[in-house]
Design an enzyme around this catalytic site. Sequence first.
Site, PDB file in Angstrom:
ATOM      1  N   SER A 178      -0.400  -5.814  10.525  1.00 18.21           N
ATOM      2  CA  SER A 178      -1.705  -5.172  10.586  1.00 18.21           C
ATOM      3  C   SER A 178      -2.719  -6.070  11.290  1.00 18.21           C
ATOM      4  O   SER A 178      -2.456  -6.558  12.385  1.00 18.21           O
ATOM      5  CB  SER A 178      -2.137  -4.793   9.165  1.00 18.21           C
ATOM      6  OG  SER A 178      -3.302  -4.044   9.178  1.00 18.21           O
ATOM      7  N   ASP A 410       2.443   5.993  11.742  1.00 18.90           N
ATOM      8  CA  ASP A 410       1.290   5.152  11.432  1.00 18.90           C
ATOM      9  C   ASP A 410       0.124   5.417  12.388  1.00 18.90           C
ATOM     10  O   ASP A 410       0.256   5.216  13.592  1.00 18.90           O
ATOM     11  CB  ASP A 410       1.713   3.680  11.533  1.00 18.90           C
ATOM     12  CG  ASP A 410       0.603   2.721  11.155  1.00 18.90           C
ATOM     13  OD1 ASP A 410      -0.428   3.175  10.624  1.00 18.90           O
ATOM     14  OD2 ASP A 410       0.772   1.503  11.392  1.00 18.90           O
ATOM     15  N   HIS A 436       3.203   1.881   8.233  1.00 17.37           N
ATOM     16  CA  HIS A 436       2.582   0.601   8.550  1.00 17.37           C
ATOM     17  C   HIS A 436       3.449  -0.575   8.093  1.00 17.37           C
ATOM     18  O   HIS A 436       3.694  -0.751   6.906  1.00 17.37           O
ATOM     19  CB  HIS A 436       1.234   0.565   7.830  1.00 17.37           C
ATOM     20  CG  HIS A 436       0.216  -0.290   8.469  1.00 17.37           C
ATOM     21  ND1 HIS A 436      -0.220  -0.112   9.759  1.00 17.37           N
ATOM     22  CD2 HIS A 436      -0.481  -1.347   7.991  1.00 17.37           C
ATOM     23  CE1 HIS A 436      -1.139  -1.014  10.037  1.00 17.37           C
ATOM     24  NE2 HIS A 436      -1.315  -1.778   8.980  1.00 17.37           N
TER      25      HIS A 436
END
Length: 489
Positions: A178, A410, A436
């Site tokens: 991320s 995602d 994710h």
Amino acid sequence: MGMMRLSKCLVSLLFLVALSGFTHGFVMSPRTLLNRFSQNSNYYLTTEEHWFDQTLDHYSPYDHRQFKQRYYEFLDYFQVPDGPIFLKICGESSCNGINNDYLGVLAKKFGAAVVSLEHRYYGKSSPFKSHTTENLKYLSSKQALFDLAVFRQWYQESLNLKRNKTGAENSWFVFGISYSGALSAWFRLKFPHLTCGSLASSGVVLAVYNYTDFDKQVGESAGPECKAVLQEITELVDQSLESNRKELKKQFGAAELEIDGDFLYFLADAAVIAFQYGNPDALCTPLVEAKKAGEDLVAVYAKYVKDFYIGTFGVSVETYNQNHLKNTAVNEGSSDRLWWFQVCTEVAYFQVAPSNDSVRSSKINTKYHLDLCKNVFGEDIYPEVDMTNIYYGGTKIAGSKIVFTNGSQDPWRHASKQTSSPDMPSYIITCHNCGHGTDMRGCPQSPLSIEGNAENCSAPDAVNKVRQKMIEHIDLWLSECKGTGWSSM
């Protein structure tokens, strides 16, 4: 929490552990989910805290202030003395240990030590006793990257001291998911001599001002039937806000959200997390069935929000409350304010509704986000998206030996590098519940699957094929590092 059944607590714990270091709704909704539960050895490789004296401002020639930065080390698989060192970057929330995800499998395979540094300001690594806007001026990705570089050098030197060696270099490799996936890529870009390579799992390297692709992907991931129901709910909620505001908010357990934009953002995020973290059926199955049965769609969605998003997922409604975001106290809830500061100054990722066919309310627009930034931090705060992309390159990042991975469902993948280029392979893992950080977390991405187990992915082979490619790249790049003195070739 004392009133919750034990089983519900355990499920919430699993979700929170999986999200430690992440924001919810969106990786990174500027709403950060914190692990508020006691540590459990099954979910972490280690939770033993260590401390490092870090420089506050790496760019000042005269300010030499320092602060205590928390880190972790896991040495059970380390092949002393020459095994590689895996640097796991912690992201935009409290870092409470090293998660027992697929990184543990990789560490065992390569005989690696794993070290993990908490991001400045988050968790227990704040330089200040108050998070006023003025005190947040040292909170940036640039300072965080320098933190990692200084820590990496210090840790290597401390290892050498233990071995009575000088100038020895282990082979380092950097990992992140991320925002920390972006930091992983940027670390290799800015400090290529300090790591053999990087894995940027769902690495959001492109700062985006109006991120309309986010909502578009939510619609694609939902599929035509579920998307249509979500859009109908959005329309009904928008209408009800005009005539029945207080009762509507109470129905969703969100009476405290006085600003309509905050409430609508909360409802949008509640849907997002189903696709982002690999639980699409928890949302879509009851909604589609309710539509076919002619039930009250707003009531059914309210049940999902309260039971799943607030209940099982463990989100706190106050993280959407701008009055909460104004709170400058340094505590567990600080992460919400901290991440919004990074959003409002560096990366934006404003999750605005597209002009056509949006899933979320059209009231979640640019003005809502800019007003929030000014309301929470002051008039002069504005996201310098162009500057961020000039500094790092966005998806045109001119790095090398970086692996990019993304999950097909995602919504964050459109801020990542989705096409391969020389020495920077990019893989998209395609399956019904691949969201994710799927390569590191398996399915669902939350709650935590121990060692990133992929058995519950709708296409486990898709995950395993990408993991095999990752292993090949890591193996090659580590071998190219050995014996060079520095971790770069």
